[in-house]
Design an enzyme around this catalytic site. Sequence first.
Site, mmCIF file in Angstrom:
data_model
loop_
_atom_site.group_PDB
_atom_site.id
_atom_site.type_symbol
_atom_site.label_atom_id
_atom_site.label_comp_id
_atom_site.label_asym_id
_atom_site.label_seq_id
_atom_site.Cartn_x
_atom_site.Cartn_y
_atom_site.Cartn_z
ATOM 1 N N GLU A 190 -2.667 9.415 7.929
ATOM 2 C CA GLU A 190 -1.216 9.192 7.986
ATOM 3 C C GLU A 190 -0.536 10.130 8.985
ATOM 4 O OE1 GLU A 190 0.884 7.066 6.626
ATOM 5 O OE2 GLU A 190 -0.438 5.954 5.272
ATOM 6 N N HIS A 201 -7.159 2.762 3.858
ATOM 7 C CA HIS A 201 -6.943 3.591 5.047
ATOM 8 C C HIS A 201 -8.242 3.805 5.832
ATOM 9 C CE1 HIS A 201 -3.136 4.715 3.116
ATOM 10 N NE2 HIS A 201 -2.772 5.327 4.222
ATOM 11 N N CYS A 255 -4.195 -1.574 -1.940
ATOM 12 C CA CYS A 255 -4.346 -0.134 -2.136
ATOM 13 C C CYS A 255 -5.343 0.059 -3.262
ATOM 14 C CB CYS A 255 -2.993 0.482 -2.507
ATOM 15 S SG CYS A 255 -3.050 2.192 -3.088
ATOM 16 N N CYS A 311 -10.903 2.846 0.055
ATOM 17 C CA CYS A 311 -9.498 3.081 0.374
ATOM 18 C C CYS A 311 -9.191 2.276 1.619
ATOM 19 C CB CYS A 311 -9.237 4.574 0.617
ATOM 20 S SG CYS A 311 -7.545 4.930 1.168
ATOM 21 N N ASP A 329 0.870 -1.178 0.000
ATOM 22 C CA ASP A 329 0.000 0.000 0.000
ATOM 23 C C ASP A 329 0.902 1.221 0.000
ATOM 24 O OD1 ASP A 329 -2.505 1.475 0.267
ATOM 25 O OD2 ASP A 329 -1.930 1.847 2.340
ATOM 26 N N SER A 330 0.307 2.380 -0.178
ATOM 27 C CA SER A 330 1.089 3.613 -0.139
ATOM 28 C C SER A 330 1.540 3.951 1.281
ATOM 29 C CB SER A 330 0.274 4.776 -0.714
ATOM 30 O OG SER A 330 -0.883 5.007 0.078
#
Length: 276
Positions: free
Chosen positions: A165, A199, A84, A197, A21-22
């Site tokens: 993040e 996240h 992701c 997403c 993932d990012s």
Amino acid sequence: MVFIFKTLFMTKANSPIGLFDSGVGGLTVASAIQLTLPAEQMIYFGDTAHLPYGDKSKNTIINYSIGITKFLLEKGCKVILIACNSASSNAFQEVKDYVGDKAFVMNVIDPIIEYVTQETDVRSIGVIGTKATINSGTYPHGIQRMKPGVEVSSLATPLLVPMIEEGFIFDDISNAIIRSYLSRKELQGIESLILGCTHYPIIKNQISRFFNFNVNVIDSAKIVADKLRNELIQKQLLRTDKAPEHEFFVSDHTDYFEIIARMFFGEKIDLNKINL
């Protein structure tokens, strides 16, 4: 010859699951995989030096994804899981082409489309995600192809990834940003909301609370983990020996990554920084 084939097969089955993932978002999927497939080893790569992917071009996302995939293949992974949504919607086919028959490639979007079109009766679905995911149109195209007549409303929510993040969760700042996005007209009257997403499950409770728990908020992590388990069973790739510890790699060290990882895995993890 039979012995050699069996040995090669067992080696493949006992290889790790690679996912990337990012940033920290893919840890939601990794945590679900650990609960669903506790015997498996995972190698996780968080591309923290380049996050967020959501505001990058398609070609840039493809280049990042191929570079990470190359690393995971070198680590001997039997599965490349693109954990992701931005990469899944923009680089899935390119990653599959690059991998060939070296590993099984899976994304986090197809299992959700399959779930909402086969397991639910909703007629109005909302999707929130990064600009890259929403602009790709992957969710509405996939859902309406499999279940014509379903109304799909999409909304880009680009501030949510950097907010998470940076650790702004469960506070007034995050609540204000979430409220600003979810009150948009695009999401009025929806029955279900896809968190497009990886996240976003971190703030799932805040999102559900905004809708007074009257909207089915779909968290992809468990759905993806269940799909992965079924694929490994079908392909006879379930691990048969004791798994070594999971490995975690990042392209840039961030303290918050360690905090989130500890929250999901219940213990301190060793982060390895590597430049690809």
